[in-house]
Design an enzyme around this catalytic site. Sequence first.
Site, PDB file in Angstrom:
ATOM      1  N   GLY A 289     -66.137 -96.639 -37.330  1.00 16.93           N
ATOM      2  CA  GLY A 289     -66.234 -95.633 -38.391  1.00 16.93           C
ATOM      3  C   GLY A 289     -65.583 -96.096 -39.689  1.00 16.93           C
TER       4      GLY A 289
ATOM      5  N   GLU B 198     -68.192 -98.066 -41.309  1.00 15.19           N
ATOM      6  CA  GLU B 198     -69.213 -97.108 -41.774  1.00 15.19           C
ATOM      7  C   GLU B 198     -68.738 -96.369 -43.023  1.00 15.19           C
ATOM      8  OE1 GLU B 198     -69.498 -95.250 -37.876  1.00 15.19           O
ATOM      9  OE2 GLU B 198     -71.582 -95.907 -37.740  1.00 15.19           O
TER      10      GLU B 198
ATOM     11  N   GLU C 232     -68.510-100.097 -31.208  1.00 14.95           N
ATOM     12  CA  GLU C 232     -68.830 -98.937 -30.366  1.00 14.95           C
ATOM     13  C   GLU C 232     -69.425 -99.340 -29.018  1.00 14.95           C
ATOM     14  OE1 GLU C 232     -69.660 -99.343 -33.534  1.00 14.95           O
ATOM     15  OE2 GLU C 232     -68.965 -97.595 -34.671  1.00 14.95           O
TER      16      GLU C 232
HETATM   17  N1  COA Z   1     -58.693 -94.346 -32.328  1.00 14.49           N
HETATM   18  C1  COA Z   1     -57.503 -93.836 -31.946  1.00 14.49           C
HETATM   19  N2  COA Z   1     -56.355 -94.547 -31.961  1.00 14.49           N
HETATM   20  C2  COA Z   1     -56.419 -95.815 -32.392  1.00 14.49           C
HETATM   21  C3  COA Z   1     -57.620 -96.410 -32.809  1.00 14.49           C
HETATM   22  C4  COA Z   1     -58.798 -95.610 -32.773  1.00 14.49           C
HETATM   23  N3  COA Z   1     -59.976 -96.072 -33.176  1.00 14.49           N
HETATM   24  N4  COA Z   1     -57.381 -97.708 -33.181  1.00 14.49           N
HETATM   25  C5  COA Z   1     -56.059 -97.896 -33.003  1.00 14.49           C
HETATM   26  N5  COA Z   1     -55.479 -96.771 -32.518  1.00 14.49           N
HETATM   27  C6  COA Z   1     -54.062 -96.552 -32.212  1.00 14.49           C
HETATM   28  C7  COA Z   1     -53.668 -97.220 -30.893  1.00 14.49           C
HETATM   29  O1  COA Z   1     -54.015 -96.406 -29.784  1.00 14.49           O
HETATM   30  C8  COA Z   1     -52.182 -97.352 -31.088  1.00 14.49           C
HETATM   31  O2  COA Z   1     -51.586 -96.087 -30.861  1.00 14.49           O
HETATM   32  P1  COA Z   1     -50.229 -95.949 -29.975  1.00 14.49           P
HETATM   33  O3  COA Z   1     -49.207 -96.787 -30.722  1.00 14.49           O
HETATM   34  O4  COA Z   1     -49.935 -94.495 -29.972  1.00 14.49           O
HETATM   35  O5  COA Z   1     -50.569 -96.542 -28.636  1.00 14.49           O
HETATM   36  C9  COA Z   1     -52.040 -97.666 -32.572  1.00 14.49           C
HETATM   37  O6  COA Z   1     -53.249 -97.189 -33.165  1.00 14.49           O
HETATM   38  C10 COA Z   1     -51.906 -99.143 -32.884  1.00 14.49           C
HETATM   39  O7  COA Z   1     -53.001 -99.820 -32.309  1.00 14.49           O
HETATM   40  P2  COA Z   1     -52.824-101.047 -31.240  1.00 14.49           P
HETATM   41  O8  COA Z   1     -54.054-101.074 -30.393  1.00 14.49           O
HETATM   42  O9  COA Z   1     -51.507-100.966 -30.570  1.00 14.49           O
HETATM   43  O10 COA Z   1     -52.820-102.291 -32.261  1.00 14.49           O
HETATM   44  P3  COA Z   1     -53.265-103.790 -31.932  1.00 14.49           P
HETATM   45  O11 COA Z   1     -52.850-104.616 -33.104  1.00 14.49           O
HETATM   46  O12 COA Z   1     -52.798-104.204 -30.583  1.00 14.49           O
HETATM   47  O13 COA Z   1     -54.874-103.744 -31.875  1.00 14.49           O
HETATM   48  C11 COA Z   1     -57.085-103.123 -32.640  1.00 14.49           C
HETATM   49  C12 COA Z   1     -55.609-103.431 -33.020  1.00 14.49           C
HETATM   50  C13 COA Z   1     -57.780-102.646 -33.916  1.00 14.49           C
HETATM   51  C14 COA Z   1     -57.762-104.392 -32.107  1.00 14.49           C
HETATM   52  C15 COA Z   1     -57.104-102.012 -31.556  1.00 14.49           C
HETATM   53  O14 COA Z   1     -56.282-100.948 -31.987  1.00 14.49           O
HETATM   54  C16 COA Z   1     -58.483-101.449 -31.280  1.00 14.49           C
HETATM   55  O15 COA Z   1     -59.278-102.104 -30.622  1.00 14.49           O
HETATM   56  N6  COA Z   1     -58.766-100.224 -31.774  1.00 14.49           N
HETATM   57  C17 COA Z   1     -59.992 -99.527 -31.521  1.00 14.49           C
HETATM   58  C18 COA Z   1     -61.108-100.069 -32.389  1.00 14.49           C
HETATM   59  C19 COA Z   1     -62.413 -99.388 -32.066  1.00 14.49           C
HETATM   60  O16 COA Z   1     -62.983 -99.540 -31.021  1.00 14.49           O
HETATM   61  N7  COA Z   1     -62.901 -98.630 -33.051  1.00 14.49           N
HETATM   62  C20 COA Z   1     -64.185 -97.979 -32.966  1.00 14.49           C
HETATM   63  C21 COA Z   1     -64.092 -96.627 -32.434  1.00 14.49           C
HETATM   64  S1  COA Z   1     -65.723 -95.937 -32.237  1.00 14.49           S
END
Ligand code: COA
Length: 260
Positions: free
Chosen positions: A111, A114, A134
């Site tokens: 998103g 997007e 996604e």
């Molecule tokens: N929705 C909700 N929470 C999210 C998020 C999302 N899309 N992306 C990151 N967060 C949160 C994590 O859960 C974490 O929360 P917490 O500290 O309470 O556990 C915090 O943000 C930090 O993220 P973290 O995953 O610990 O950081 P990282 O550096 O290890 O990894 C990413 C970074 C971006 C690779 C990983 O957060 C990720 O894969 N996020 C989801 C991306 C995604 O799939 N987005 C599309 C959604 S449709």
Amino acid sequence: MSNLETITIERRGRVAVLTINRPDKLNALNSAVHREGVAALDELRNDNEVRVLVITGAGEKAFVAGADISEFEGHTPVTQRDAFHERSLFNSLDQFPKPVIAMIDGFCLGGGNELAMACDIRMASDKSRFSQPEINLGIMPGGGGTQRLTHLVGEGRSMEMILTGDMIDAATAEKFGLVNHVFPAAELGAETMKLAEKIAEKAPIALQLCKEAVKFASRSNLDEGLRREIDLFALVFSTEDKQEGVSAFLEKRKPEFKGR
Ligand code: COA
């Protein structure tokens, strides 16, 4: 606007900066961000002092790491459709009449990508990374990703990003045309403001009509687009700013556009 929890709005002269402010969640778009963002855009579109909008994410790690995945669990098909379409930040940005620049420093995912693509121009730091992940959640893009990414980068590259969910780096995003410019992170803010201020000096109504015409190009065929352009071109001739722009050129001075 007061009592905002998930975004901040800062006015810097004629440029407004909207910051998505959930850095501990990598600025993930939850329903509050959509609600507050839509309300802010409603206000900013009617504020004649604001000529250009910059959208960014708080912190140094992410622009926006996607939709807030924790909200997906509680959604039914109907509430999810409503959340992403009816009053979403994606749609409000798409319909926002003034130029919008996305300033991307860090993760720009799902998103978030997007959201960036619903803006008019994208400026990124060299450490930014982009994806439509996604598919890794067993779902698909729903905030315009399949359409806007395809328009911006072409079908083959869009397919690969959407079917693999893999991230691309900033240099690749620039090569694909997904972002307009890439800068070292320390320079991104100044370069973005420089561009925003340059656009903010132009005639506001002409900017709005230019934006409408360019957006129409990917939503129509060439004949319809050319017809729309000539109508908008005629309309811009009714403005005081057209008179001012032409007079200033002939008098060899800088124009003073008033948005009338
Ligand atoms: N929705 C909700 N929470 C999210 C998020 C999302 N899309 N992306 C990151 N967060 C949160 C994590 O859960 C974490 O929360 P917490 O500290 O309470 O556990 C915090 O943000 C930090 O993220 P973290 O995953 O610990 O950081 P990282 O550096 O290890 O990894 C990413 C970074 C971006 C690779 C990983 O957060 C990720 O894969 N996020 C989801 C991306 C995604 O799939 N987005 C599309 C959604 S449709």
